[in-house]
Design a protein around this motif. Structure first.
Motif, PDB file in Angstrom:
ATOM      1  N   ILE A 120     -44.422   0.881  25.675  1.00  0.00           N
ATOM      2  CA  ILE A 120     -43.041   1.611  25.258  1.00  0.00           C
ATOM      3  C   ILE A 120     -43.505   2.989  25.018  1.00  0.00           C
ATOM      4  CG2 ILE A 120     -41.719   1.589  23.348  1.00  0.00           C
ATOM      5  CD1 ILE A 120     -41.438  -0.859  24.459  1.00  0.00           C
ATOM      6  N   ILE A 121     -44.693   3.476  24.277  1.00  0.00           N
ATOM      7  CA  ILE A 121     -45.263   4.649  24.239  1.00  0.00           C
ATOM      8  C   ILE A 121     -45.260   5.480  25.748  1.00  0.00           C
ATOM      9  CG2 ILE A 121     -46.990   6.476  23.480  1.00  0.00           C
ATOM     10  CD1 ILE A 121     -47.496   4.111  21.261  1.00  0.00           C
ATOM     11  N   ILE A 122     -46.039   4.903  26.606  1.00  0.00           N
ATOM     12  CA  ILE A 122     -45.908   5.495  27.688  1.00  0.00           C
ATOM     13  C   ILE A 122     -44.724   5.649  28.575  1.00  0.00           C
ATOM     14  CG2 ILE A 122     -46.910   5.153  30.355  1.00  0.00           C
ATOM     15  CD1 ILE A 122     -49.232   3.766  29.163  1.00  0.00           C
ATOM     16  N   PHE A 123     -43.815   4.600  28.426  1.00  0.00           N
ATOM     17  CA  PHE A 123     -42.367   4.882  29.231  1.00  0.00           C
ATOM     18  C   PHE A 123     -41.692   5.950  28.230  1.00  0.00           C
ATOM     19  CE2 PHE A 123     -37.979   3.419  29.068  1.00  0.00           C
ATOM     20  CZ  PHE A 123     -37.758   3.391  30.290  1.00  0.00           C
ATOM     21  N   THR A 124     -41.905   6.009  27.016  1.00  0.00           N
ATOM     22  CA  THR A 124     -41.122   7.108  26.563  1.00  0.00           C
ATOM     23  C   THR A 124     -41.718   8.623  26.853  1.00  0.00           C
ATOM     24  OG1 THR A 124     -40.865   5.634  24.728  1.00  0.00           O
ATOM     25  CG2 THR A 124     -40.426   8.047  24.046  1.00  0.00           C
TER      26      THR A 124
END
Lengths: 223, 681
Positions: A197-201
């Motif tokens: 989720i963090i990487i996607f953001t």
């Protein structure tokens, strides 16, 4: 096998009441936070330093918004999120001793994890053909190593769950320890999901923020 | 469950019937000798092996140091070539830090932590064995680079095509222990084989994979120790009753699990640069070499505290024992240790003042670095408070512990000098820095660890080291050390640079370099003498009582050597310094009603941690051989990965196993006996 031995080993009360296996997994995850934190920082530092994308093999300037396929990545992100939901169901089933339900849900997690990995393989192949390689730019190096490391985490998780799935047929995955084994695998799986989720953001979504991307010098979205 | 197959309790593991694991293979429980040591999961045996390997590598690192000092004894000397000199100082630093101090600290963690908290083993005994064998694999990879270097110097590789294609032929690491990019990295454009030109030879690849493997070993051990300390304390052993050494183990382990990931990532990035043509630190492709410095020191500064905190813990155990007083300000000492660990993450850029960080970060890191002297000073004042008014016994461990306080303080003073950025930019890369960190790491850490060795050796082996030789060795170490490193303060301020293989006459550096070399040899002989004394003691020393020092913590309540089950009955702890209280105070040691004829549960031994470690050994040699361009070396890496995964998989499938061991039913026997015996000194 005496009852006393069982009390001193298998169900030995711990000082905190937390099982060793669960505690050590939380410690590992704390360490893994620093691991991904370092990788993500590397990517963001270079992204800020070189905001304009990369140059392909023919020497043409390429823009990252044009390279990314945000629809596909959103889909695979959604799939990974849903796999966490199934993982939670699998852990719950195992705690209740419902082996069949556990197997069904864990197969779902494995399947969704494989879809995510498939999307990543497709994405890497596609980007490679578009001209982004690990050698031709700093962006290529940080992007492939960061997302590739995450993909390796997902692959290890899938391998772990496949082994647990087959292990459940031996009859040894039972009781408190069985539930604990699955719960620990679940902790790992949820963590890998949260990291994504963090990487996607910060790797994908911010490229589409504002009129010309978060880094300010990308292509206007209208193009 | 596999427990159903257990046998009745036995008095000795050799009486066990052969038992098959869940895999159907025989467990190596009934072994003696070599196979027992290779498959053991006993934290005490693992601790002894950690210690033995650490002492071996201390000697290797010491020989490298003496070669460096011999080269520098005279101006324009040619004892070794410049190329060899680079490899010597790099391997000296790497060996002392990762293969000397860290495993010796780990030896104490292993041996003492379960005993001090009243536990029978660590939380994950097989993981503990895995940590040891992985450490051994990493150490062999790093030092194996020397074998390649010697083979190269002897000309054995001359006829191979891959050897002729090498541009640089330093086979041992030659970048300094922090392997700064871009020297350790690549430049220019990668070719079709994904290789970019490099500045250094494959020694750097040995260093990358060696440190990576050692990091895995340290991480696995630290997870285990935190788990053990938090979760396996005996009844009544609250956190604020933990011996200070155990507290410092906990802080150190937390530092390791949070600091090592930074170097893991940095090493992965550097490996991708060198072996797959990536651009993380490649300046010609926009990579920023300063990023390496940041990542390295985000790990590297906490690493300094990883090295020193265990020694501080050891000294905090020794001072109360030999002054007959409780540790002055126990909560403050514990809290200071935790604060040092916390601040240790916020000062890394003081290694980088000269890179031009700008005034704000420089001021901030300057300030934080000065701040870290506060908890350190608090500790020193508490130690002085402990000694004050005590009935001091100048035993060898006490002499070394007092030496620790004194020498570490000298290192601390020059450390505060470095925290001032303008002064630091004068001192950077000069011998002043060498003097500073040797006062901290050698005068501090090595003296602390040697004190620990002399202090706990009677517990570990039940034999007392020869006191005369111990005093002589301690005196030689402290004298030789000051003679070697004291003059380097002057040499540094007089402008002598680090990491240069020689210097010209006429700079005014000749005399003190010569003195430093003499001091280094006195120091080297002293350390060697101390180690010989200890090794002799382990096998042939005079037997001694179980509590020769009038000890304070739980380990002294046990017989020496400690039986494999540790505690015949689990202790119940009613106070801090529980064994001292038991002997002289109001709180007596009591025991739970376990053990005895019903037996205590012992973990089964296993081959698989060793197998997994062996996998790392194959990977560790395969990666640099791949970088050398040796044909088919890539398959070696894949085979190593396979062996490693196979080891871990079989380890998971064999099941934990275990057997029941009878213990004496009267745990008070040992404690009462210890009380009756007076101190040997």
């Amino acid at each position: 096998m005496s009852q006393a031995a069982d009390a001193t080993h298998a169900h030995a009360p711990t000082s905190t009441g937390i099982d060793h296996k669960k505690l050590i997994m939380w410690l590992f995850l704390a360490s893994d936070c620093m691991f991904f934190g370092t990788l993500i920082s590397t990517h963001l530092l270079y992204r800020k330093l070189y905001p304009t994308g990369f140059t392909d093999a023919e020497g043409h300037q390429q823009f990252i918004q044009k390279l990314f396929n945000i629809e596909l990545t959103s889909f695979s992100t959604f799939i990974l999120l849903m796999s966490s939901f199934l993982m939670a169901l699998a852990v719950s089933a195992m705690h209740k001793g419902q082996l069949k339900s556990f197997r069904r849900n864990v197969l779902g997690v494995i399947f969704f994890g494989l879809i995510f990995l498939g999307c990543q393989v497709y994405e890497f192949t596609h980007f490679f053909h578009e001209g982004l390689t690990i050698q031709n730019s700093v962006f290529g190096s940080t992007f492939y190593v960061l997302t590739g490391t995450h993909g390796t985490h997902v692959a290890i998780g899938i391998l772990w769950l496949i082994l647990l799935y087959f292990y459940s047929f031996t009859g040894k995955l039972t009781g408190h320890m069985g539930g604990l084994d699955v719960e620990v695998a679940g902790l790992y799986w949820h963590f890998v999901d949260i990291v994504w989720i963090i990487i996607f953001t910060v790797v994908y979504l911010v490229e589409y923020l504002g009129p010309s991307g978060f880094w300010g010098t990308g292509l206007p979205l209208a193009q | 469950m596999s427990h159903d197959s257990h046998h009745a309790p036995v008095a000795d593991k050799m009486e066990l019937a052969p038992e098959r694991s869940d895999l159907g293979l025989f467990r190596p429980d009934r072994t003696r000798g070599l196979f027992d040591w290779l498959t053991t999961v006993d934290h005490k045996k693992l601790g002894i092996m950690y210690g033995a390997f650490a002492m071996l590598f201390f000697l290797i690192g010491g020989v490298e140091a003496l070669a460096i000092r011999t080269q520098l004894a005279r101006p324009d000397n040619d004892f070794v070539t410049a190329r060899m000199y680079n490899q010597l100082f790099t391997m000296h630093g790497t060996t002392m830090i990762f293969l000397g101090v860290m495993p010796l600290s780990a030896a104490f963690f292993n041996f003492l932590v379960p005993l001090q908290i009243g536990a029978r083993d660590v939380a994950f005994p097989r993981l503990n064995a895995f940590s040891l064998w992985t450490f051994v694999a990493g150490a062999m990879v790093l030092n194996g680079s020397w074998l390649f270097e010697f083979a190269h110097l002897a000309g054995w590789f001359d006829n191979f095509a891959w050897h002729k294609a090498l541009v640089y032929t330093d086979f041992a690491p030659a970048n300094g222990w922090f392997s700064y990019a871009p020297l350790s990295g690549t430049f220019g454009q990668a070719n079709a084989a994904l290789q970019a030109p490099r500045f250094t030879g494959v020694g750097t690849d040995f260093w990358i994979i060696g440190i990576q493997i050692l990091g895995i070993a340290s991480l696995a051990a630290s997870f285990n120790f935190i788990c053990t300390i938090v979760n396996m304390r005996a009844k009544g052993m609250t956190m604020m009753r933990l011996p200070v050494f155990t507290w410092m183990t906990l802080v150190t382990s937390i530092l390791i699990i949070l600091a090592f990931p930074a170097i893991t990532v940095a090493l992965i990035e550097l490996m991708f640069d060198r072996q797959f043509g990536a651009n993380f630190f490649n300046p010609s492709a926009g990579g920023q070499p300063v990023l390496w410095q940041h990542l390295f020191w985000i790990f590297g500064h906490p690493e300094v505290y990883i090295l020193v905190l265990p020694a501080m813990g050891i000294v905090s155990e020794i001072l109360p024992t030999f002054t007959g007083k409780a540790l002055f300000g126990y909560p403050i000492i514990v809290f200071s240790g935790a604060v040092i660990g916390f601040l240790g993450f916020a000062v890394w850029s003081h290694h980088m003042f000269t890179t031009g960080l700008g005034p704000i970060p420089t001021a901030a890191f300057s300030l934080l670095t000065m701040a870290i002297a506060v908890p350190t000073g608090v500790k020193i004042f508490n130690w002085l408070g402990t000694i004050w008014g005590g009935r001091i016994r100048f035993t060898p461990p006490m002499v070394l512990a007092l030496g620790f306080i004194w020498m570490f303080m000298c290192g601390g003073f020059s450390g505060v000098m470095h925290s001032s950025a303008p002064a630091d930019s004068q001192q950077q890369d000069s011998y002043f820095v060498i003097a500073h960190f040797h006062y901290v790491l050698l005068g501090g850490v090595l003296l602390g660890l040697m004190a620990g060795l002399y202090f706990w050796f009677p517990k570990i082996f039940g034999r007392m080291p020869n006191a005369g030789i111990a005093y002589l060795a301690s005196g030689m170490v402290i004298l030789g050390f000051n003679l070697a490193f004291g003059p380097m303060h002057y040499l540094g301020l007089a402008g002598m640079p680090r990491r240069t293989h020689t210097y010209h006459a006429g700079n005014g550096w000749e005399t003190w370099n010569y003195v430093a070399t003499i001091g280094a040899f006195i120091l080297g002989i002293g350390v060697f003498l101390a180690f010989v004394n200890l090794v002799y003691t382990a096998f042939k020393g005079v037997k001694c009582a179980s509590d020769p020092w009038n000890g304070r913590t739980l380990e002294w309540s046990l017989p020496s050597p400690v039986p494999e089950y540790n505690f015949a009955r689990s202790p119940i702890v009613a106070s801090r310094d529980v064994f001292f209280e038991h002997k002289h105070g109001v709180h007596k040691l009591t025991y739970e009603n376990d053990g005895g004829e019903a037996g205590v549960h012992m973990p089964s031994q296993s081959w698989f941690p060793l197998l997994a470690g062996f996998g790392f050994l194959i990977i560790g040699f395969g990666m640099p051989m791949m970088a050398m361009g040796m044909p088919h070396a890539g398959w070696m890496v894949i085979a190593g990965l396979g062996v490693m995964f196979m080891g871990i998989w079989l380890w998971a499938l064999e099941g934990p196993g275990g057997y029941m061991l009878k213990t004496p039913s009267d745990p008070h026997g040992a404690a009462a006996q210890a009380k009756a015996e007076s101190s040997a000194y």
